[in-house]
Scaffold this motif. Structure first.
Motif: not given
Length: 351
Positions: A141-142, A171-174, A218-226
């Motif tokens: 997204x960024x 500029x962070x998404x969210x 920490x550049x971590x996002x564990x959400x799957x594309x749903x």
């Protein structure tokens, strides 16, 4: 998509091309729904009052929104996405996440897929799109906003953490405007600053969202594309032609807003039990009131009755600029409804 609504209007109207354009109503109470890139150079942006937009850009052209056209083009674009993957999670008319790990086109590199999608969108619609490519939703997204318009930007695993460390917090998404302001007050201006905070500190400061900020730093996002993401709310609001604290006028506005909300709910078979009233005063202060009932709201009399009950709890000594109603559901409400309507069938056998 790049300046989606405005770009469609410039595509369809030659006289708008290359000129500062706003989609919306230019009157005293108007709001900009979208702005072309020519208008953005003057600082005009969506959700800005039309009055302020004209002050910034005296030559700004206004045109009315044509949502049926935008919806139709959005469908065209989504059909292109589905040629490459079944895992498409729409965020809005003009934006979506695509998981192309197992592309239907058997292409090895996401970059090649993104470029082909961009080219196909332009060929079929005459509009440009920007693509962000990375290994999770937060970074993709960024990246999609990083090189607009007509951009393509990649954040690789090797560069991700350093990239986030240097990123401005707004500029962070969210992270919205108010949260960014709070972070600035706390001395958090970049991803690096955010990374220095422990998860416990961030939870204390921002609630459960603090855990998300800790991971994102920490550049971590564990959400799957749903592709089957559940819609959580449906709503409608109206900026009044003039500020008012007249109860009869506000009740009349609520009547039409409730009818609009119900129509939208029926169109998408939406269910919810929580009604939220939104009020924006003439000084732009925003408040909300809510009520949750035990059954799903399916008819106008019930919705309007609850909306009125909420309105009667609001202080109307000050004049009101905007009024809105939304209906919200939660995952637990939907699960409860599914369980209620599910009958277990047991195959009994005679012995």
């Amino acid at each position: 998509m790049d300046a989606f609504y405005a770009s469609i209007e410039q595509r369809d109207h030659e006289e708008f091309r290359g000129k500062p354009l706003a989609v919306g109503f230019s009157g005293e109470r108007g709001v900009v729904a979208a702005a072309s890139y020519e208008a953005r150079k003057f600082g005009v942006h969506s959700a800005m009052s039309s009055k302020q937009a004209i002050q910034r850009c005296p030559n700004l052209i206004f045109t009315s929104a044509r949502f049926e056209i935008y919806r139709s083009v959005s469908k065209q674009i989504r059909n292109i996405f589905f040629q490459y993957t079944d895992l498409v999670e729409p965020l809005s008319f003009d934006e979506a996440f695509l998981d192309v790990t197992n592309s239907l086109k058997n292409k090895e590199f996401a970059r090649d897929i993104a470029k082909e999608i961009k080219d196909k969108i332009f060929k079929e619609t005459g509009l440009t799109a920007s693509a962000g490519i990375s290994f999770n939703k937060f970074l993709a997204k960024i990246a999609s906003d990083y090189n607009k318009p007509d951009g393509l930007f990649i954040i690789t695993p090797q560069k991700a953490e350093k990239f986030v460390e240097n990123l401005r917090i707004e500029n962070f998404f969210g992270i919205g405007k108010k949260t960014a302001e709070k972070m600035h007050q706390l001395g958090i201006n970049t991803g690096w600053d955010l990374k220095q905070k422990s998860e416990e500190e961030l939870i204390k400061l921002f609630g459960k969202q603090g855990s998300v900020y800790y991971l994102n730093a920490r550049a971590i996002d564990n959400r799957e594309v749903n592709p089957n993401r559940i819609r959580k709310s449906v709503g409608s609001e109206n900026t009044l032609m003039e500020d008012t604290n007249s109860l009869p006028k506000l009740c009349s506005e609520l009547d039409s807003i409730c009818r609009d909300v119900l129509q939208r709910m029926n169109k998408i078979s939406f269910k919810g039990r929580t009604v939220i009233l939104k009020i924006k005063y003439s000084d732009f202060k925003v408040i909300s009131k809510s009520k949750t009932i035990t059954s799903f709201i399916t008819d106008f009399p019930l919705l309007y009755k609850i909306a009125l009950e909420l309105l009667y709890t609001v202080n109307i000594d000050k004049k009101i600029r905007l009024i809105g109603i939304s209906i919200k559901n939660s995952k637990s409400e939907l699960m409860e409804d599914m369980q209620k309507n599910f009958q277990l069938k047991i195959p009994f056998k005679d012995f």
